[in-house]
Design an enzyme around this catalytic site. Sequence first.
Site, PDB file in Angstrom:
ATOM      1  N   SER A 446       0.870  -1.162   0.000  1.00 35.20           N
ATOM      2  CA  SER A 446       0.000   0.000   0.000  1.00 35.20           C
ATOM      3  C   SER A 446       0.905   1.208   0.000  1.00 35.20           C
ATOM      4  O   SER A 446       1.660   1.422   0.943  1.00 35.20           O
ATOM      5  CB  SER A 446      -0.887  -0.005   1.243  1.00 35.20           C
ATOM      6  OG  SER A 446      -1.545   1.229   1.334  1.00 35.20           O
ATOM      7  N   ARG A 447       0.848   1.996  -1.082  1.00 34.22           N
ATOM      8  CA  ARG A 447       1.859   3.027  -1.246  1.00 34.22           C
ATOM      9  C   ARG A 447       1.555   4.337  -0.535  1.00 34.22           C
ATOM     10  O   ARG A 447       2.446   5.128  -0.332  1.00 34.22           O
ATOM     11  CB  ARG A 447       2.101   3.292  -2.734  1.00 34.22           C
ATOM     12  CG  ARG A 447       3.007   2.238  -3.348  1.00 34.22           C
ATOM     13  CD  ARG A 447       3.332   2.578  -4.781  1.00 34.22           C
ATOM     14  NE  ARG A 447       2.317   2.072  -5.668  1.00 34.22           N
ATOM     15  CZ  ARG A 447       2.354   0.874  -6.239  1.00 34.22           C
ATOM     16  NH1 ARG A 447       3.344   0.067  -6.012  1.00 34.22           N
ATOM     17  NH2 ARG A 447       1.390   0.473  -7.029  1.00 34.22           N
ATOM     18  N   VAL A 448       0.297   4.600  -0.195  1.00 36.10           N
ATOM     19  CA  VAL A 448       0.045   5.882   0.470  1.00 36.10           C
ATOM     20  C   VAL A 448      -0.631   5.740   1.828  1.00 36.10           C
ATOM     21  O   VAL A 448      -0.617   6.663   2.635  1.00 36.10           O
ATOM     22  CB  VAL A 448      -0.822   6.826  -0.404  1.00 36.10           C
ATOM     23  CG1 VAL A 448      -0.071   7.248  -1.629  1.00 36.10           C
ATOM     24  CG2 VAL A 448      -2.136   6.203  -0.759  1.00 36.10           C
TER      25      VAL A 448
END
Length: 584
Positions: A446-448
């Site tokens: 999950s990048r953000v």
Amino acid sequence: MTTNLIAILKYAYAAPSEEQLEKIRNILCNKFERRDIEIQVEEDPSVGGGFIVSCENFEYDWSDLGRARQLRTEFNNVRTKNIVSDTGKIISMLKEKVDDFELRIYDREVGTVSWVGDGIANIDGIDHAFYGEVIEFDDGTKGMVQDIRDDHIGCILFGNDNTIRQGTRAVRTYQEAGVPVGDAFIGRVIDALGAPLDGLGDIKESGYRAVEKAAPGIIERQSVNEPMETGILSIDTMFPIGRGQRELIIGDRQTGKTSIAIDTIINQKGKDVICIYVAIGQKASTVAKIIQTLRKTGALDYTIVVSSTASEPAPLQYIAPYSGTALAEYFMKEGKDVLIVYDDLSKHAVAYRAISLLLERSPGREAYPGDVFYLHSRLLERASKLSSELGGGSITALPIIETQAGDVSSYIPTNVISITDGQIFLESDLFFEGMRPAVNVGLSVSRVGSAAQTKAMKKAAGSIRVDLAQYREMAVFTQFSSDLDETTKKQLAHGKVLMELLKQPLEHPLAMHEQVIILVAVGAKRLDSIPVKKIKQYKDKLITFFNTEKSDICEELERSKNLSDQVKRSIIEAVDEFNSREGY
Ligand code: ATP
Ligand code: MG
């Protein structure tokens, strides 16, 4: 010598007088901005009475036939908008329509169908239509302009194509394709065009929104800063999702993709989030089961289901996610937080491929048209967190993609992976081992979302991802060795406990404080001596213990959303108290 522009006037019984002809010529001269217009008068009994004037692609309708057509449209509106059982009410509404009926004289651009089939119609004679415009056919069916060519336009049909034939009239409406929107849609099941499917009657709309809208610009957005809790321990701890984020759920068939999305919807109870579940190309029975689950758990009270099942024509399956997003945008603009699930976009891409092939666009890789990336990017870009000046609403998108034999590198999966802010990768092997939800920790990301994770969760989650990765590696290495040293044994035991803790049954979301307590307990190695088989039971008991006897700790966690050293200590003390009391 220039030729005159020819207009054809058809009449039934009485030919127009010179004076009427002069008036008509004036109107045409204004419309076409030229004076050399010649009107040819023809008799045509089908007109009924009055006249129809056509010039180039435009038509002015002053006839009884036109009157009948307009009246039919009005009646159709009464019929489709009011699924009322009360016949008396319908009759009075129709009567009202007849009494108030006024023939509108407007010019319209008219064409004729030259080819129709599989939910697509080609129309000749319409020159000025725009992409996404609604076209209305003589039988009342509507369609949307999808393809504009030199000599014809291609239209996808939002209804049955068996009443449309070659030569059927098609009229421009000058309106963008859209869906009705409004608060009354909450709790309802609708089709891709916003009509109710649940038999609960009319839905009172408060507006109309185009299905295709540009995504909010950079200035209109702010960064993701609030968590969208799924209630699933393995996701909230390791792959947290923020409000406004797009997180892909990807995996083979039957790996629990839908279940994760539905559990996330169930977990939104009381969190002031509006959920939209868009079912694309699924079996009607599957959708019915999902609706039943939502209803049973009370989640339907804040959810809208947009359904376009496998039996529906490809154009409706194609439009469904955009319609769902139009509804979501309506709520986002009101400052609300919305969660939208697209289940699934693989089938959406297939529907689009069918349409494109029928429209004779050239096929590319895997026979998808060249713009299939744009199909999903323009949809998913509409998920956003609006700036505070615009009300701070958000759309969180959970698209679902089905892979074949775990192949994430095929065309559609790679496209959607690159558009989204991360993916939760579900694996068949894990699923069959009983590790459910079958989240593959190594391939998920999950990048953000971690920016939006609560402090408490961030502190508690700590090194769980690394621990798990270490455990999996070590488990492979030590599979066949018999004499292990103490530390390795301990690490293995700890990993096993962690894996067991991440198993979670359906419809059992965990609140933030419950997750934090579990994580603190396992982080302090208070569970390592418990037999793996008993972990599930232990977890349930521990949570009940905290919720009933240590509610002050739970409340403190939910209030401060932080895990101070003191709270952490009191959690560990309480766990010790519980362990010695229960004899663990
Ligand atoms: P499809 O490819 O058919 O859409 P899917 O990937 O969406 O499947 P689901 O329908 O969510 O998968 O789940 C498949 C089956 O696994 C269902 O019967 C569901 O009840 C079961 N299942 C999913 N998650 C869990 C879980 N955490 N615990 C127990 N059973 C589960
Ligand atoms: Mg599914």
